[in-house]
Scaffold this motif. Structure first.
Motif, PDB file in Angstrom:
ATOM      1  N   ALA A  37       0.977  -1.371  -0.011  1.00 33.17           N
ATOM      2  CA  ALA A  37      -0.361   0.194  -0.147  1.00 33.17           C
ATOM      3  C   ALA A  37       0.472   0.895   0.222  1.00 33.17           C
ATOM      4  CB  ALA A  37      -0.987   0.231   1.454  1.00 33.17           C
ATOM      5  N   ASN A  38       0.638   2.107  -0.567  1.00 29.69           N
ATOM      6  CA  ASN A  38       1.442   3.486  -0.867  1.00 29.69           C
ATOM      7  C   ASN A  38       0.274   4.836  -0.339  1.00 29.69           C
ATOM      8  OD1 ASN A  38       3.334   5.256  -1.213  1.00 29.69           O
ATOM      9  ND2 ASN A  38       3.324   5.450  -3.771  1.00 29.69           N
ATOM     10  N   VAL A  39       1.265   5.806   0.464  1.00 33.83           N
ATOM     11  CA  VAL A  39      -0.215   7.057   0.431  1.00 33.83           C
ATOM     12  C   VAL A  39       0.873   8.214   0.812  1.00 33.83           C
ATOM     13  CG1 VAL A  39       0.756   7.126   2.770  1.00 33.83           C
ATOM     14  CG2 VAL A  39      -1.828   7.921   2.515  1.00 33.83           C
ATOM     15  N   ARG A  40       0.274   9.232   0.006  1.00 33.87           N
ATOM     16  CA  ARG A  40       0.819  10.332   0.230  1.00 33.87           C
ATOM     17  C   ARG A  40      -0.181  12.019   0.556  1.00 33.87           C
ATOM     18  NH1 ARG A  40       0.141  15.200  -3.773  1.00 33.87           N
ATOM     19  NH2 ARG A  40       2.122  16.110  -3.898  1.00 33.87           N
ATOM     20  N   LEU A  41       0.328  12.468   1.178  1.00 33.81           N
ATOM     21  CA  LEU A  41      -0.412  13.627   2.103  1.00 33.81           C
ATOM     22  C   LEU A  41       0.100  14.498   1.852  1.00 33.81           C
ATOM     23  CD1 LEU A  41      -0.408  12.329   6.025  1.00 33.81           C
ATOM     24  CD2 LEU A  41      -2.248  12.095   4.373  1.00 33.81           C
ATOM     25  N   ALA A  42      -0.291  15.537   1.541  1.00 29.66           N
ATOM     26  CA  ALA A  42       0.041  17.012   0.692  1.00 29.66           C
ATOM     27  C   ALA A  42      -0.339  18.660   1.298  1.00 29.66           C
ATOM     28  CB  ALA A  42       0.343  16.925  -0.919  1.00 29.66           C
ATOM     29  N   LEU A  43      -0.100  19.223   1.171  1.00 32.74           N
ATOM     30  CA  LEU A  43      -0.502  21.182   1.281  1.00 32.74           C
ATOM     31  C   LEU A  43      -0.898  21.158  -0.067  1.00 32.74           C
ATOM     32  CD1 LEU A  43       0.256  21.609   4.934  1.00 32.74           C
ATOM     33  CD2 LEU A  43      -2.400  21.223   4.127  1.00 32.74           C
ATOM     34  N   ASN A  44      -1.332  21.951  -0.752  1.00 36.33           N
ATOM     35  CA  ASN A  44      -0.938  22.859  -2.052  1.00 36.33           C
ATOM     36  C   ASN A  44      -1.525  24.519  -1.456  1.00 36.33           C
ATOM     37  OD1 ASN A  44      -0.044  21.290  -3.807  1.00 36.33           O
ATOM     38  ND2 ASN A  44      -2.479  20.314  -3.990  1.00 36.33           N
ATOM     39  N   TYR A  45      -1.026  25.564  -2.087  1.00 37.25           N
ATOM     40  CA  TYR A  45      -1.456  26.956  -2.074  1.00 37.25           C
ATOM     41  C   TYR A  45      -1.664  27.535  -3.044  1.00 37.25           C
ATOM     42  CZ  TYR A  45      -2.225  31.179   0.053  1.00 37.25           C
ATOM     43  OH  TYR A  45      -2.604  32.707   1.089  1.00 37.25           O
ATOM     44  N   GLY A  78       3.044  23.843  -4.178  1.00 38.15           N
ATOM     45  CA  GLY A  78       2.936  22.599  -2.668  1.00 38.15           C
ATOM     46  C   GLY A  78       4.200  21.354  -2.658  1.00 38.15           C
ATOM     47  N   ILE A  79       3.831  20.813  -1.538  1.00 36.88           N
ATOM     48  CA  ILE A  79       4.702  20.242  -1.129  1.00 36.88           C
ATOM     49  C   ILE A  79       3.826  18.796  -0.464  1.00 36.88           C
ATOM     50  CG2 ILE A  79       4.393  21.381   1.309  1.00 36.88           C
ATOM     51  CD1 ILE A  79       7.325  20.539   2.036  1.00 36.88           C
ATOM     52  N   GLY A  80       4.572  17.608  -0.871  1.00 29.90           N
ATOM     53  CA  GLY A  80       4.075  16.356  -0.464  1.00 29.90           C
ATOM     54  C   GLY A  80       4.720  15.447   0.375  1.00 29.90           C
ATOM     55  N   GLN A  81       4.236  15.044   1.204  1.00 24.89           N
ATOM     56  CA  GLN A  81       5.058  13.507   1.780  1.00 24.89           C
ATOM     57  C   GLN A  81       4.394  12.161   1.741  1.00 24.89           C
ATOM     58  OE1 GLN A  81       8.298  14.026   3.678  1.00 24.89           O
ATOM     59  NE2 GLN A  81       8.358  11.523   3.299  1.00 24.89           N
ATOM     60  N   THR A  82       5.130  10.737   0.910  1.00 21.65           N
ATOM     61  CA  THR A  82       5.077  10.115   0.629  1.00 21.65           C
ATOM     62  C   THR A  82       5.665   8.700   0.743  1.00 21.65           C
ATOM     63  OG1 THR A  82       3.967  10.660  -2.005  1.00 21.65           O
ATOM     64  CG2 THR A  82       4.443   7.832  -1.847  1.00 21.65           C
ATOM     65  N   LYS A  83       4.856   7.721   0.550  1.00 18.60           N
ATOM     66  CA  LYS A  83       5.486   6.405   2.289  1.00 18.60           C
ATOM     67  C   LYS A  83       6.062   5.932   0.732  1.00 18.60           C
ATOM     68  CE  LYS A  83       4.392   1.860   3.380  1.00 18.60           C
ATOM     69  NZ  LYS A  83       2.872   0.778   3.396  1.00 18.60           N
ATOM     70  N   LYS A  84       6.049   5.359  -0.294  1.00 17.13           N
ATOM     71  CA  LYS A  84       7.155   4.551  -1.368  1.00 17.13           C
ATOM     72  C   LYS A  84       7.729   5.527  -1.714  1.00 17.13           C
ATOM     73  CE  LYS A  84       8.128   2.516  -5.741  1.00 17.13           C
ATOM     74  NZ  LYS A  84       6.972   2.290  -7.171  1.00 17.13           N
ATOM     75  N   ASN A  85       9.401   5.142  -1.264  1.00 21.86           N
ATOM     76  CA  ASN A  85      10.633   5.571  -1.498  1.00 21.86           C
ATOM     77  C   ASN A  85      11.422   6.898  -0.236  1.00 21.86           C
ATOM     78  OD1 ASN A  85      11.264   3.761  -3.116  1.00 21.86           O
ATOM     79  ND2 ASN A  85      11.153   4.762  -4.916  1.00 21.86           N
ATOM     80  N   MET A  86      10.340   7.209   0.627  1.00 19.69           N
ATOM     81  CA  MET A  86       9.536   7.821   1.526  1.00 19.69           C
ATOM     82  C   MET A  86      10.329   9.685   0.919  1.00 19.69           C
ATOM     83  SD  MET A  86      12.156   6.701   3.941  1.00 19.69           S
ATOM     84  CE  MET A  86      11.683   8.235   5.926  1.00 19.69           C
ATOM     85  N   TYR A  87       9.105   9.943  -0.161  1.00 18.32           N
ATOM     86  CA  TYR A  87       9.605  11.062  -1.526  1.00 18.32           C
ATOM     87  C   TYR A  87       8.558  12.148  -0.355  1.00 18.32           C
ATOM     88  CZ  TYR A  87      10.589   8.034  -5.580  1.00 18.32           C
ATOM     89  OH  TYR A  87      10.809   7.246  -6.611  1.00 18.32           O
ATOM     90  N   THR A  88       9.494  13.009  -0.473  1.00 19.62           N
ATOM     91  CA  THR A  88       8.918  14.474  -0.291  1.00 19.62           C
ATOM     92  C   THR A  88       9.537  15.413  -1.699  1.00 19.62           C
ATOM     93  OG1 THR A  88      10.461  14.211   2.115  1.00 19.62           O
ATOM     94  CG2 THR A  88       9.526  16.680   1.124  1.00 19.62           C
ATOM     95  N   ASP A  89       8.103  15.853  -1.971  1.00 20.60           N
ATOM     96  CA  ASP A  89       8.351  16.320  -3.160  1.00 20.60           C
ATOM     97  C   ASP A  89       7.816  17.923  -3.031  1.00 20.60           C
ATOM     98  OD1 ASP A  89       5.039  16.416  -4.528  1.00 20.60           O
ATOM     99  OD2 ASP A  89       5.220  14.862  -2.935  1.00 20.60           O
ATOM    100  N   LEU A  90       7.892  18.846  -4.270  1.00 18.24           N
ATOM    101  CA  LEU A  90       7.901  19.599  -4.426  1.00 18.24           C
ATOM    102  C   LEU A  90       7.714  20.427  -5.448  1.00 18.24           C
ATOM    103  CD1 LEU A  90      11.257  21.980  -2.594  1.00 18.24           C
ATOM    104  CD2 LEU A  90       9.303  21.628  -1.297  1.00 18.24           C
TER     105      LEU A  90
END
Length: 302
Positions: free
Chosen positions: A80-88, A97-109
């Motif tokens: 299972a995979n999950v991502r939490l994010a905030l966009n403005y 926006g910025i987000g955090q994903t479980k798979k590979n512990m990705y932090t994205d901008l």
């Protein structure tokens, strides 16, 4: 006196034409709600919320459904995979926006800019947006396998991973059109780059994308998304490329309100950020590779 009367008539007629032209300009406004959200399953739309709007986003994908009832069609399956994010939206038509994903512990901008809006009178026939993502792989060094790969046929360097090695990029142009009140369609092209890949992968992938919605009620729609990585000889480092990503096919239902959107779907890609889906997806919808997923958005206007 006649000259003044003639001048007044000409002036009045000119003002009438000007007013009519201005009225037509005012009436040719952007089409309303080509999509109900800035995201469709895990693809972007040309929609950006109003300025000073904060968006909270939850994206979740379960394991594949290939075991059927034994793991409740993937709800209890691993992977299972999950991502939490905030966009403005700081200004009109531009979102960050910025987000955090479980798979590979990705932090994205990420950032999105809607350049053109389709208008009601079709003076602008389509909406056009640009979208970009940079992500950092946050895993421990020992999970990167053989380490840096400097050349497809070369040797892997010792396992030393710096920040630059962890970076990946995704850029996309999106073109969309609302054809009628119940049907909207988008197409796009993308470029994905990973600074570091394994020996049997490419650094670069070009992809094409198609997605859309069909409304069946004032607050409900059928939705679909298709992403296809291309194998382009001029940028392919592998021959043959046996590990290339499989296409991502997803379809489902969206229920929306003024501040919420809830989408539930089945799809093939286990990755959530776009460069992961375009580079690494190995699930095949032809071979029981579908998995359940859902996307929830919540808006706050300031």
């Amino acid at each position: 006196m006649k000259k003044y009367i003639i001048l007044l008539v000409i002036f009045a007629y000119a003002m009438q034409l000007f007013a009519q032209e201005e009225t037509e300009k005012v009436k040719d406004t952007p089409v309303s709600n080509p999509f109900e959200s800035g995201i469709l399953i895990d693809a972007q739309t040309t929609v950006i919320p109003d300025a000073k709007t904060l968006e909270f986003l939850i994206q979740h994908k379960f394991g594949t459904m290939d075991n059927g009832r034994s793991d409740l069609w993937g709800l209890y399956a691993p992977g299972a995979n999950v991502r939490l994010a905030l966009n403005y939206t700081p200004v009109k038509n531009f979102q960050v926006g910025i987000g955090q994903t479980k798979k590979n512990m990705y932090t994205d901008l990420n950032a999105k800019w809607t350049i053109f809006h389709q208008t009601e009178k079709n003076k602008v026939p389509v909406s056009v947006a640009l979208y970009g993502v940079v992500a950092v792989d946050g895993r421990n060094v020992d999970q990167f396998g053989t380490g840096k790969v400097v050349d497809t046929q070369g040797e892997a360097l010792p396992t030393y991973i710096d920040l630059n090695d962890r970076l990946s990029y995704f850029s996309q142009i999106i073109i969309g059109r609302k054809f009628c009140d119940w049907f909207s369609l988008q197409a796009g092209a993308s470029f994905t780059h990973y600074n570091m890949v394994t020996m049997d992968s490419n650094h670069d992938v070009v992809g094409i994308h198609v997605n859309g919605r069909v409304k069946f009620s004032p607050q409900g729609s059928f939705i679909f998304n298709y992403d296809h990585p291309l194998e382009i000889e001029s940028i392919t480092e592998q021959s043959p490329w046996d590990t290339k990503a499989k296409p991502n096919l997803a379809f489902g239902v969206e229920i929306f309100t003024f501040t919420h959107a809830f989408q539930i779907y089945v799809g093939t890609a286990d990755g959530i950020i776009p460069q992961d889906a375009m580079m690494n997806n190995q699930n095949d919808w032809k071979n029981k590779g579908l998995a359940l997923g859902f996307t929830i958005t919540r808006l706050w206007m300031f």
